[in-house]
Write an enzyme that holds these catalytic residues in place. Sequence first.
Site, mmCIF file in Angstrom:
data_model
loop_
_atom_site.group_PDB
_atom_site.id
_atom_site.type_symbol
_atom_site.label_atom_id
_atom_site.label_comp_id
_atom_site.label_asym_id
_atom_site.label_seq_id
_atom_site.Cartn_x
_atom_site.Cartn_y
_atom_site.Cartn_z
ATOM 1 N N GLU A 112 0.829 -1.088 0.067
ATOM 2 C CA GLU A 112 0.056 0.002 -0.007
ATOM 3 C C GLU A 112 0.804 1.179 0.002
ATOM 4 O O GLU A 112 1.856 1.165 0.683
ATOM 5 C CB GLU A 112 -0.871 -0.173 1.171
ATOM 6 C CG GLU A 112 -1.957 1.269 1.195
ATOM 7 C CD GLU A 112 -2.909 1.200 2.202
ATOM 8 O OE1 GLU A 112 -3.734 2.200 2.506
ATOM 9 O OE2 GLU A 112 -2.960 0.314 3.016
ATOM 10 N N ALA A 168 1.628 -0.192 10.907
ATOM 11 C CA ALA A 168 1.098 -1.736 10.524
ATOM 12 C C ALA A 168 0.465 -1.684 9.286
ATOM 13 O O ALA A 168 -0.081 -0.765 8.728
ATOM 14 C CB ALA A 168 0.474 -2.297 11.727
ATOM 15 N N MET A 169 0.142 -2.921 8.742
ATOM 16 C CA MET A 169 -0.481 -3.184 7.246
ATOM 17 C C MET A 169 -1.495 -4.314 7.493
ATOM 18 O O MET A 169 -1.212 -5.182 8.119
ATOM 19 C CB MET A 169 0.243 -3.207 5.988
ATOM 20 C CG MET A 169 -0.129 -3.464 4.855
ATOM 21 S SD MET A 169 -1.036 -2.048 4.605
ATOM 22 C CE MET A 169 -2.343 -2.677 3.321
ATOM 23 N N GLU A 170 -2.759 -3.991 7.181
ATOM 24 C CA GLU A 170 -3.903 -5.016 7.113
ATOM 25 C C GLU A 170 -4.021 -6.081 6.316
ATOM 26 O O GLU A 170 -5.019 -6.640 6.039
ATOM 27 C CB GLU A 170 -5.178 -4.274 7.197
ATOM 28 C CG GLU A 170 -5.473 -3.529 5.902
ATOM 29 C CD GLU A 170 -5.148 -2.345 5.691
ATOM 30 O OE1 GLU A 170 -5.749 -1.593 4.824
ATOM 31 O OE2 GLU A 170 -4.146 -1.776 6.116
ATOM 32 N N ASN A 171 -2.881 -6.509 5.329
ATOM 33 C CA ASN A 171 -3.027 -7.328 4.465
ATOM 34 C C ASN A 171 -3.723 -8.521 4.957
ATOM 35 O O ASN A 171 -3.791 -9.130 5.906
ATOM 36 C CB ASN A 171 -1.470 -8.056 4.092
ATOM 37 C CG ASN A 171 -0.366 -6.775 3.977
ATOM 38 O OD1 ASN A 171 -0.581 -5.926 3.244
ATOM 39 N ND2 ASN A 171 0.571 -7.047 5.051
ATOM 40 N N HIS A 222 -7.042 -2.096 15.113
ATOM 41 C CA HIS A 222 -7.307 -1.079 13.861
ATOM 42 C C HIS A 222 -6.983 -2.187 12.696
ATOM 43 O O HIS A 222 -7.945 -2.161 11.664
ATOM 44 C CB HIS A 222 -6.455 0.063 13.719
ATOM 45 C CG HIS A 222 -6.421 0.844 12.476
ATOM 46 N ND1 HIS A 222 -7.246 1.862 12.269
ATOM 47 C CD2 HIS A 222 -6.186 0.476 11.476
ATOM 48 C CE1 HIS A 222 -7.349 2.471 11.196
ATOM 49 N NE2 HIS A 222 -6.403 1.768 10.582
ATOM 50 N N GLU A 223 -5.643 -3.026 12.587
ATOM 51 C CA GLU A 223 -5.441 -3.818 11.288
ATOM 52 C C GLU A 223 -6.502 -4.995 11.337
ATOM 53 O O GLU A 223 -6.833 -5.434 10.256
ATOM 54 C CB GLU A 223 -4.063 -4.253 11.664
ATOM 55 C CG GLU A 223 -2.992 -3.113 11.899
ATOM 56 C CD GLU A 223 -3.216 -1.971 10.620
ATOM 57 O OE1 GLU A 223 -3.693 -2.185 9.496
ATOM 58 O OE2 GLU A 223 -2.858 -0.851 11.029
ATOM 59 N N HIS A 266 -9.743 -3.973 9.976
ATOM 60 C CA HIS A 266 -9.734 -3.735 8.446
ATOM 61 C C HIS A 266 -10.245 -5.070 7.627
ATOM 62 O O HIS A 266 -10.601 -4.994 6.600
ATOM 63 C CB HIS A 266 -8.316 -3.387 8.109
ATOM 64 C CG HIS A 266 -7.753 -2.081 7.945
ATOM 65 N ND1 HIS A 266 -8.862 -1.148 7.216
ATOM 66 C CD2 HIS A 266 -6.878 -1.252 8.264
ATOM 67 C CE1 HIS A 266 -8.268 0.042 7.296
ATOM 68 N NE2 HIS A 266 -7.094 0.095 7.858
ATOM 69 N N GLU A 292 -9.897 3.969 6.137
ATOM 70 C CA GLU A 292 -9.229 4.150 7.122
ATOM 71 C C GLU A 292 -10.004 5.060 8.140
ATOM 72 O O GLU A 292 -9.697 4.950 9.429
ATOM 73 C CB GLU A 292 -8.052 5.248 6.556
ATOM 74 C CG GLU A 292 -7.080 4.262 5.832
ATOM 75 C CD GLU A 292 -6.197 3.173 6.575
ATOM 76 O OE1 GLU A 292 -6.583 3.158 7.687
ATOM 77 O OE2 GLU A 292 -5.871 2.317 5.967
#
Length: 871
Positions: free
Chosen positions: A126, A267-270, A302-303, A306, A325
């Site tokens: 992202e 962080a990233m929600e993959n 949060h992640e 998502h 978001e």
Amino acid sequence: MSNTASRTQFHLKDYKAPAFWIDKVDLTIRLNEAQTQVVAESHVIFNDKDWSWPQVLELDGDQLKLLDLKINGKKWTQFEEKNGKLFISEIPQEFTIEITTQIDPTSNKSGEGIYKSNNLYCTQCESQGFRKITYFVDRPDNMAIYSTRIEAPKAQYPFLLSNGNLVAKGDLENGRHFANWEDPFKKPSYLFALVAGDLDVIEDSFKTKSGKNVKLQVFADRGRGHRCQHAMDSLKWSMKWDEERFNLEYDLDLFMIVAVDDFNFGAMENKGLNIYNSVAALADAKTADDNTHYKITAIVGHEYFHNWTGNRVTCRDWFQLSLKEGLTVYRDQEFTADLFSRTFQRIEDVTGLRDAQFSEDAGPNAHPVRPLSAYSVDNFYTSTIYEKGAELIRMMEVILGREGFAKGIAKYFELFDGQAVTTDDFVHAMETANNADLKQFRLWYSQAGTPIVDVRSEHDIKSGKYTLHFKQTLPNTPDMSDKKPMHIPIKLGLVGMNSKKDLIDSNTLIQLKQTEMSVSFDGITEAVVPSLLRDFSAPVNLNYEYSDEDLLFLKANDSNLFNRFEASFRLQVAAIKDFYNAEKSSGSPKDYTALFKALADNLEHASEDPLFVSSILSTPSWGTFEQDMKDIDPISLDKAIDGFKKAKATALEKELCETFEDFKPGLEDFKLTPDAIGKRRLAGSALVLLSMLDDNKYLDWAEEMFNHPMMAARTPALGAFLNSKDQRANTIVKKFFDEFKNDGVIINKALYIKSALSYGGFSATLNEIKSSPEYNAKNSNNVRSVWRGLCWDNLSEFHKTSGENYKLLGDAVLEADKFNAHLSAGLVSTFDNFKRLAEPHHSLIKTQLERIVKTEGISANVFELATNALK
């Protein structure tokens, strides 16, 4: 690495779906140090709904070496590589394409695509990182089913992770092995993830409400497994909360979190494989304070959230970023509010909103929650998109009620599950589920700026009629003027000055839609003080001519705890402005005995709600004043804030000492209950304030806290030494740095504290840090930590009138921009509101921005932010 190819402004109004869809992709990624090979076999179909035939297939790419191209199994030569893109012609309307590319993750320092973090391969796609892995339709509206095969040396990389469920694994020749993953849910390319490495892992499980057992795993670098438990606990809390609050159940058999040291975001929600910055995932009592634990819980929530609000339903284009978001920030705020303290969470959210987003709205890079244009997609990741976006979601809940909002969420997934949609689609779901009209409310998404609501009152005690007159204005912003009135929900109360009780329903809500509006209440036969904008029901600046006595009354008697905090906040803001004016004129500030007595009363009853009292005791920060003051002398403002803190500490010395003694952390087990966190937070706040006083006794207390085994005690001790400017601070900070200099997570905290100590020696401190073997100039966490300490916790030194430190920051922006445009954009934004500063600061910063803009090859990220600041 620069991003000059995208130095073209693009616009929301020009959105058009791609000419071709890729709806299925099979990836084979053969990991090698310098020559990683990627084979992408994809199913491509022409979009005849939006385009006429024939068309050329246009694929995005960045720093790729094309090795082979086949269509329907045949080698294809009708293509052109140009400006980072691949154009393929003379193709059928539906076909299979196989693209083989070569990439070099080891030399990739951008934090995008596939890159190395320590000894791990990891990804960040992202917003546009997938194009650094293979040529692709790399945009969020192109959703596909992914299968991924990863091959790597087994001894070095025993764990091979990707999205979805593991379906096969085994050994290969030459000491290599493979793992095959399948994700059954369609997703855009930005949600693709891969991790390969030798890791510690802790495992657990969660049983969903439908009875499915989900395997949970949290991974970290070897030797850090003991710091993963808090993230695991937070994940399980999140899964349970989402089922109970929104009836949303996890949909895969496996959920993984991996912590890595080099990461551009928190962080990233993959899908199924969340990748985290180590500082946002790893914690135990020895290495992480209460604030870190709290933030990790919010980030994990949060992640995870998502998975539905971002993954199952994603955004059509990046202008719609707040669709996922803003909604998910709202959800993580509600989660932590339910888990810890609703009032404390609201105060934290609003404080952060005012400090960052209100300043953004008042600055040169102001933009709507749904932007209209940009030079760089990466610049959409702002407080406006996230925090103000969350406030828009919260306002819809206020307007529709909790039950109506829940119906709207259910309708949203009923209508759009598995699709890429817009913010308008979300509002439409809310309207449909509630038979409501939110047409005017949509203006919040398209108009930038913070509305100003002016309120005045009239009261005829004889007749009992009390009237409030409201007037709203929306200031001009660089992108727009002559704006329309907003739909503003305002929760309010009327507090009787004799009865000290609410004289109307405590949940009274009025909805301001016109430029001006009046509301009357009957039967109000005693003098009242209005309690306006309860719980901060809308992100506005509200003006009402409260006297100090009114605010002190509300602070003591308002039934709404947020507005008690608000009264204290307003009083302290006014006091600091008075201290600032006194500093500028070499005069003396007013007498604040009444305010300090009110704060003392709170401390005396702190055990009833220590988290709330810790918020009341906090002092407004620099960002609060940056919004509405002009020609700011930053050195005088810094001195004014310190002067007010010292006056507060002097007046409250007795109460602060008692608070510290009552609540200072012992050697008991580390607990994360609201009461335990509140008490530690209060003790720490008391110690930091006491350090402002000229009494070595309090630094002895700080040294005692510094030697405590819990980081929750050591952090305020470090803050006390930094505040004191005492010579002992150098010894303490060096001791802390030496203790953690080889810890890839805590080194960032150590670097921040070391840089914040640079009183009178900014350049020398920076040079010392840069020459330290523990500092990595290519690690974005390291760089951000240093400049946060130098710029924000050392304001008087940073703003030296010589301008030498502005130049050092300008140099840092240009250096970072060579390899990481995310990082350089974050650094240059420090200069955003320079036009609010007095001379010579204004001109000195302008010189640096002009130098940056004129530098050949700067990224579109930095070019856009710096150019806007100069306009």
